[in-house]
Scaffold this active site. Structure first.
Site, PDB file in Angstrom:
ATOM      1  N   LYS A 145       8.119  -4.954  -3.198  1.00 56.28           N
ATOM      2  CA  LYS A 145       7.342  -3.783  -3.616  1.00 56.28           C
ATOM      3  C   LYS A 145       7.915  -2.548  -2.920  1.00 56.28           C
ATOM      4  O   LYS A 145       8.009  -2.503  -1.688  1.00 56.28           O
ATOM      5  CB  LYS A 145       5.895  -3.983  -3.188  1.00 56.28           C
ATOM      6  CG  LYS A 145       4.877  -3.575  -4.213  1.00 56.28           C
ATOM      7  CD  LYS A 145       3.531  -4.071  -3.763  1.00 56.28           C
ATOM      8  CE  LYS A 145       2.438  -3.482  -4.585  1.00 56.28           C
ATOM      9  NZ  LYS A 145       1.132  -3.799  -4.003  1.00 56.28           N
TER      10      LYS A 145
HETATM   11  C1  E4P Z   1      -1.448  -2.963  -6.147  1.00 55.89           C
HETATM   12  O1  E4P Z   1      -0.473  -3.650  -6.077  1.00 55.89           O
HETATM   13  C2  E4P Z   1      -2.224  -2.504  -4.987  1.00 55.89           C
HETATM   14  O2  E4P Z   1      -2.139  -3.491  -3.986  1.00 55.89           O
HETATM   15  C3  E4P Z   1      -3.686  -2.353  -5.268  1.00 55.89           C
HETATM   16  O3  E4P Z   1      -4.003  -2.600  -6.607  1.00 55.89           O
HETATM   17  C4  E4P Z   1      -4.292  -1.135  -4.689  1.00 55.89           C
HETATM   18  O4  E4P Z   1      -5.669  -1.133  -4.998  1.00 55.89           O
HETATM   19  P1  E4P Z   1      -6.724  -0.219  -4.227  1.00 55.89           P
HETATM   20  O5  E4P Z   1      -6.637   1.157  -4.771  1.00 55.89           O
HETATM   21  O6  E4P Z   1      -8.048  -0.858  -4.548  1.00 55.89           O
HETATM   22  O7  E4P Z   1      -6.381  -0.288  -2.761  1.00 55.89           O
END
Ligand code: E4P
Length: 220
Positions: free
Chosen positions: A84
């Site tokens: 990522k």
């Molecule tokens: C995506 O890969 C992120 O980890 C995640 O969806 C972030 O979500 P949040 O805004 O609830 O922290």
């Protein structure tokens, strides 16, 4: 539509996996923090061993060399690992290099269609637009998903649209109607997708009637 669970908690991942509908996992540094005092690489390996699907592991460097160093360490942990990478200029350069080196990537923290277009051109395997965080600031997260899906289809990009920061079932429904490839969500949202009060009430009645039927029926 593929379902990913958005957590680094092994118990939650096991629970989601046991439902038989899980296609992958997304983690991020905040979710790792919640997982407690664990070794990052070992923990990612454990997650990969639990799930037959892509597991996103996020870099924490913000410069090109640092991102590439971490990407090259994360990718060999397991065949399921997807690195990522944040949607910043050095992240985009790293996406391109990763793509050339065969390292699969999930480009994260996407908040605009122009960012998504750049990520796709750089060869990201997944783009993660954060729906909930846009909704939180009175913007429309779902409009962004719609724009990205349209743009990617128009030009035939292979980058998969991974609807992220999902907060409730209607986010999933709307993203599915638009044609997002993947939805990543907390375990609680996956469970809510399945639940319907009329199913529970209907089942309760059927079982009560069956008990009454059995009590009244003559056994041979
Ligand atoms: C995506 O890969 C992120 O980890 C995640 O969806 C972030 O979500 P949040 O805004 O609830 O922290």
């Amino acid at each position: 539509m593929k379902f990913f669970v958005d957590t680094a908690d092994l118990e939650e991942i096991r629970e989601a996996e046991s439902m038989g509908i899980l296609d992958g996992v997304t983690t991020n540094p905040s979710l790792m923090r919640k997982a407690g005092n664990v070794n990052f690489h070992e923990h990612i390996y454990r997650i990969c061993e639990l799930v037959d699907g892509d597991v996103s592991a996020e870099v924490t460097a913000v410069d090109y060399a640092g991102i590439m160093e971490q990407a090259r360490q994360l990718a060999p942990i397991h065949k399921n690992v997807v690195v990522k990478v944040p949607l910043i200029p050095d992240g985009v350069k790293a996406l391109k290099t990763c793509s050339e080196e065969g390292i699969r990537t999930n480009c994260t923290l996407c908040f605009s269609s122009t960012q998504a277009l750049i990520a796709a051109k750089a060869g990201a395997n997944y783009i993660s637009p954060f729906i909930g965080r846009l909704d939180d600031i009175s913007s429309n997260g779902m409009e962004l998903i719609e724009q990205i899906v349209r743009i990617y289809r128009q030009y035939g990009f292979a980058t998969e649209v991974l609807a992220a920061s999902i907060r409730h079932p209607m986010h999933v429904v709307e993203a599915a109607l638009i044609g997002a490839d993947v939805a990543t969500m907390p375990l609680g949202v996956i469970e809510k997708l399945l639940h319907h009060p009329l199913t529970d009430i209907g089942l309760e009645r059927f079982l009560a009637d069956w008990r009454a039927y059995e009590a009244a029926s003559v056994t041979p």
